[in-house]
Every structure is written in structure tokens, then in C-alpha cells.
Design an enzyme around this catalytic site. Sequence first.
Site, PDB file in Angstrom:
ATOM      1  N   ASP A 156      56.855  50.692  57.481  1.00  0.00           N
ATOM      2  CA  ASP A 156      55.578  50.010  57.278  1.00  0.00           C
ATOM      3  C   ASP A 156      54.619  50.851  56.451  1.00  0.00           C
ATOM      4  OD1 ASP A 156      56.515  48.015  58.915  1.00  0.00           O
ATOM      5  OD2 ASP A 156      54.848  48.091  60.323  1.00  0.00           O
TER       6      ASP A 156
ATOM      7  N   HIS B  82      57.090  54.904  59.501  1.00  0.00           N
ATOM      8  CA  HIS B  82      56.106  54.867  58.419  1.00  0.00           C
ATOM      9  C   HIS B  82      56.404  56.001  57.445  1.00  0.00           C
ATOM     10  CE1 HIS B  82      54.179  53.270  62.078  1.00  0.00           C
ATOM     11  NE2 HIS B  82      53.551  52.440  61.271  1.00  0.00           N
TER      12      HIS B  82
END
Length: 262
Positions: A73, A218
Site C-alpha cells: 500500500d 508498505h
Amino acid sequence: MPLWSKLPIKKRERRPFGFPTVAAVCLALTLSGCAQVDTTSPADARNHAAKSGQVRFGTVDCREAKCIALTFDAGPSENSARLLDILREKHVPATFFLLGKRHIEQYPELVKRMAAEGHEVASHTWDHKILTRIPDRRIREELTRPDDAIERLTGRKPTLMRPPQGRTDANVHRICRELGLSEVLWSVTAKDYLTTDPRLITRRVLDQASRDGIILLHDIYRGTVPAVPGIIDALKERGYVFVTVPQLLAPGKAVPGKVYRP
């Protein structure tokens, strides 16, 4: 209301790289905000499609293989090129849920590379607004702007999105359905916004991994990308096969307006 939700945007933008920004902390919180949302598991998606006579599984049949999906993400970032090198070396596909503002805008060549190297390129909204807290007009803007930008760069409009903080509701589902988008949540989070220790990130992922899992990481944090080789190697040793989210659902296809979570 948590303290971080009250911090102004300018305050967040001044934080140095490696310190968890407000938006990124929201990204990987637990799914407490969507606990009552009806979700469809990858297994249910596969079984429904198989019963309907759909038999095209692509490269992997996850009814037989022990599949797991690696997702990232909030990129692209300055770390994404190294991550793509690792994924190419390890022959692992991933699904990238990208942010528009300050990410797609800043790293267009990395978006092109993600698509060219066979990864699934999807949306994490334009500016990480919590979709359940904004009016319909702004929800549509948060969803259409990154999709349009990705389509211009890759030639393919995304069909998947991940709602910031995992927060969604019936209204968001309705708008996603209108826009041809399915929502994808997760089952594994390393809380990599809280640590720069690759060993800890690796251990957290391995402790939570299970068949049909969707791993949330991430690549904006400096400890995450160094953890990826160890995560991949350890899960391969356990017999896992890495797939994109669409492949995890195959022969089913993600249905616009539906929410998918293991």
C-alpha cells in the site's frame, strides 16, 4: 476520536521519511472500522465460479495450490525500484495499491514498470481520505483520479481498490459498483509503520500467514523492503505459492461493489 485523526495535513507533510505519517498509520490499522462489513473470501469466490462452470484458473489453481498474495500500500516510493528488483529476482508477483497524490504523480515510471513486470496495479485512493467520512462527490474523486492516472500510464484501468484504514460501508460499496471497482482488505499486517526492524516485520508476517492470506505491507518504510526477501523465502519453504489478488480469486473474478477478505 484518536489524536492522529486531528493532526493537520501540513503537520503530516513535514515529518521525515521513515517516521510513520498519519495517513500510513491509518493504512495498516486493524479492521475494527469495518468489522460488520459483509466480505467474500477467496475460497468462496473460487467455489462460486467453479459451480457456475467457469474453469479458467490462469497460471495457478489455488484450489490445489497453497496460495498467498503479497500486497503493498501507499506507494510508489523511493524504495519501490529495489522492491521490484527483489520481486523479479524471486519470480514473485504482487499487487500494488497506489496512492495518487505525491506518489503516482512523483514516480510515474515505477507505475509503468509495475504493470510491465506483471504485477497487479490497483488504487488506494488519491489522497488517502477516509471514504466513510466524506460526501459522495469526494468519494468519486478519490477513486477516479488515481484510476485515470494509472490508466494513462499503463493502458489499463484498475478494477481493485483498497479503502484507507479498511473503512468502508454500503455507500462506498454502491459507488465502487458504479465505478467498476471491488474492494480488497487483508488478513496479515506487519505493522511496519511502527518499526524499522526487518526481522520483526518478517516474524510478524510469518506468524500470521495462512492459506489464501492477503499480506499488507508498505514499501514507503525503510524497514519493509529489506524484509521482503526473507518473507518470500520462508513462505516458499512452507509450500506457499505467491499470486496476485485476481489470481487468488480465479476462476472467479472480483465483482464491482463487493469486498474481498480471507
